[in-house]
Design an enzyme around this catalytic site. Structure first.
Site, short mmCIF file in Angstrom:
data_model
loop_
_atom_site.label_atom_id
_atom_site.label_comp_id
_atom_site.label_asym_id
_atom_site.label_seq_id
_atom_site.Cartn_x
_atom_site.Cartn_y
_atom_site.Cartn_z
N LEU A 33 0.82 -1.22 0.00
CA LEU A 33 0.00 0.00 0.00
C LEU A 33 0.85 1.27 0.00
O LEU A 33 1.91 1.34 0.62
CB LEU A 33 -0.92 0.01 1.22
CG LEU A 33 -1.89 -1.18 1.31
CD1 LEU A 33 -2.78 -1.04 2.56
CD2 LEU A 33 -2.76 -1.31 0.06
N GLY A 36 -1.62 6.34 -2.79
CA GLY A 36 -2.69 6.20 -3.78
C GLY A 36 -3.81 5.32 -3.21
O GLY A 36 -4.99 5.70 -3.22
N HIS A 37 -3.43 4.16 -2.68
CA HIS A 37 -4.42 3.29 -2.04
C HIS A 37 -5.07 4.01 -0.86
O HIS A 37 -6.28 3.94 -0.67
CB HIS A 37 -3.75 2.02 -1.48
CG HIS A 37 -3.07 1.15 -2.49
ND1 HIS A 37 -1.70 1.00 -2.53
CD2 HIS A 37 -3.56 0.37 -3.48
CE1 HIS A 37 -1.38 0.15 -3.50
NE2 HIS A 37 -2.48 -0.24 -4.10
N GLN A 61 -5.17 -12.53 -12.54
CA GLN A 61 -5.02 -11.38 -13.43
C GLN A 61 -3.59 -11.18 -13.93
O GLN A 61 -3.30 -10.20 -14.60
CB GLN A 61 -5.54 -10.10 -12.76
CG GLN A 61 -4.69 -9.58 -11.62
CD GLN A 61 -5.41 -8.45 -10.90
OE1 GLN A 61 -6.42 -8.65 -10.24
NE2 GLN A 61 -4.87 -7.24 -11.02
N GLY A 149 -9.12 3.58 -8.19
CA GLY A 149 -8.29 4.72 -8.59
C GLY A 149 -8.31 4.90 -10.10
O GLY A 149 -8.32 3.92 -10.85
N ASP A 152 -5.91 3.19 -12.83
CA ASP A 152 -6.35 2.03 -13.62
C ASP A 152 -7.72 2.38 -14.20
O ASP A 152 -8.72 1.76 -13.87
CB ASP A 152 -6.41 0.80 -12.72
CG ASP A 152 -5.07 0.49 -12.10
OD1 ASP A 152 -4.29 -0.23 -12.70
OD2 ASP A 152 -4.78 1.02 -10.99
N VAL A 178 -3.05 9.68 -7.54
CA VAL A 178 -2.12 10.32 -6.60
C VAL A 178 -0.70 10.15 -7.15
O VAL A 178 -0.31 9.05 -7.55
CB VAL A 178 -2.23 9.69 -5.19
CG1 VAL A 178 -1.21 10.31 -4.24
CG2 VAL A 178 -3.64 9.86 -4.65
N SER A 187 2.71 3.76 -7.56
CA SER A 187 2.37 2.39 -7.95
C SER A 187 3.20 1.44 -7.10
O SER A 187 4.36 1.72 -6.79
CB SER A 187 2.71 2.17 -9.42
OG SER A 187 2.74 0.79 -9.72
N SER A 188 2.60 0.31 -6.75
CA SER A 188 3.35 -0.70 -5.99
C SER A 188 4.56 -1.15 -6.80
O SER A 188 5.57 -1.57 -6.25
CB SER A 188 2.46 -1.91 -5.69
OG SER A 188 1.27 -1.48 -5.07
P1 AMP Z 1 -3.67 -2.31 -6.84
O1 AMP Z 1 -3.24 -2.67 -5.48
O2 AMP Z 1 -2.57 -1.86 -7.74
O3 AMP Z 1 -4.55 -3.36 -7.48
O4 AMP Z 1 -4.60 -1.02 -6.70
C1 AMP Z 1 -5.71 -1.02 -5.86
C2 AMP Z 1 -6.52 0.23 -6.12
O5 AMP Z 1 -5.73 1.38 -5.84
C3 AMP Z 1 -6.98 0.34 -7.58
O6 AMP Z 1 -8.29 0.84 -7.62
C4 AMP Z 1 -6.00 1.32 -8.15
O7 AMP Z 1 -6.50 2.04 -9.25
C5 AMP Z 1 -5.77 2.24 -6.96
N1 AMP Z 1 -4.52 2.97 -7.12
C6 AMP Z 1 -3.29 2.45 -7.36
N2 AMP Z 1 -2.38 3.43 -7.53
C7 AMP Z 1 -3.05 4.61 -7.39
C8 AMP Z 1 -2.68 5.98 -7.46
N3 AMP Z 1 -1.43 6.36 -7.70
N4 AMP Z 1 -3.64 6.91 -7.26
C9 AMP Z 1 -4.91 6.54 -7.03
N5 AMP Z 1 -5.34 5.26 -6.94
C10 AMP Z 1 -4.41 4.31 -7.13
#
Ligand code: AMP
Length: 283
Positions: A33, A36-37, A61, A149, A152, A178, A187-188
């Site tokens: 996390l 953004g999360h 996925q 977010g 994506d 973010v 991004s992770s």
């Molecule tokens: P993930 O863990 O990458 O699957 O992301 C989980 C959620 O967090 C998804 O809805 C992503 O779009 C959102 N997310 C990831 N990075 C960001 C970011 N930089 N800003 C906003 N939301 C994000």
């Protein structure tokens, strides 16, 4: 905050909340996390009575040769961050809990043409995997609102259509990207980047912004040329450009004219790391 690993525990938590007419907000994630999360969790906290966050690295996925095995897993840090944000439940299931059958039937993509462009052709099967896990998580958590977010963006649009197609009464919110102070979208996967990679990765937001500004003063006829130039600009810094496209933000189909809400979106590899980013454009 409760850490729940079993489906029935989550089901009974949300059932109880719903019986009390409490609004349940849900944030699905794959963990590792970052802010953004957490922006999604904060929004859920401000709008809902109960906040459920899932951390699940969804094997379905990831394509062959993608980063499933090395995807960052930082459970203790994630837990501490979610405690700080006052989430009520952290749902942390095992793959067997989510997919008890050895062979999983994937759910088809709803909505015409949403996977024809952008990440669809580059990652075959990816969005089927996303839709399948999100539908499964929605069934378990039964939220009133789910937070995604705009990083994506295509995923968010597909989930909005899925909810419509399956008649689920869930409000899907797509919140702004973010970014780090240098402009790179959080991004992770950014933790895979070396310092040289990271400097090169900045070409992604920079080129999207360049394109947005160039488009503002250009006529419709200039769109193909500007897209070509954007691809070249990006390619000059990164290892491979998967795509750089301009699509309608609703249908995700390419646009030839500046009208309505548009999305300029790009994906590229910096070293071994695949990064995506986008920007909304209105004429
Ligand atoms: P993930 O863990 O990458 O699957 O992301 C989980 C959620 O967090 C998804 O809805 C992503 O779009 C959102 N997310 C990831 N990075 C960001 C970011 N930089 N800003 C906003 N939301 C994000």
């Amino acid at each position: 905050m409760k850490v729940l690993r079993q489906i029935p525990e989550v089901e009974s938590f949300t059932r109880e909340a719903r019986q009390k007419s409490q609004k349940v907000g849900f944030v699905p994630t794959m963990g590792a996390l970052h802010q953004g999360h957490l922006s999604l969790v904060k929004q859920a906290r401000s709008e809902c009575d109960k906040v459920v966050v899932s951390v699940f690295v969804n094997p379905l996925q990831f394509g062959p040769g993608e980063d499933l095995d090395k995807y960052p897993r930082t459970f203790e840090a994630d837990k501490a961050l979610l405690e700080k944000e006052q989430a009520d439940v952290l749902f942390y299931p095992t793959p067997d809990e989510i997919y008890p059958e050895e062979k999983v039937s994937k759910i088809a993509i709803p909505g015409r043409g949403l996977t024809d462009y952008l990440c669809g052709p580059c990652r075959p099967g990816h969005f089927e995997g996303v839709v399948t896990v999100v539908a499964r998580l929605f069934e378990i958590v039964c939220p009133d609102v789910a937070y995604f977010g705009a990083k994506d963006f295509q995923q968010g649009r597909i989930i909005q259509e899925m909810v419509k197609a399956l008649g689920m009464q869930i409000d899907i919110k797509l919140l702004p990207i973010v970014r780090d102070s240098d402009g790179l979208a959080l991004s992770s996967r950014n933790q895979y980047l070396s310092s040289d990679d990271r400097a090169r990765a900045l070409a992604l937001p920079r080129t999207l912004n360049w394109f947005k500004e160039a488009l503002a003063t250009a006529g419709d006829a200039a769109i193909p040329g500007l897209l070509e130039e954007a691809r070249e600009r990006l390619a000059a810094s990164v290892n491979r450009v998967d795509y750089f496209d301009l699509v309608d933000a609703d249908s995700l189909q390419p646009v030839a004219k500046k009208e309505g809400r548009m999305l300029a979106a790009a994906a590229c590899f910096v070293g071994q790391t695949r990064l995506i980013d986008n920007v909304i454009i209105t004429p």
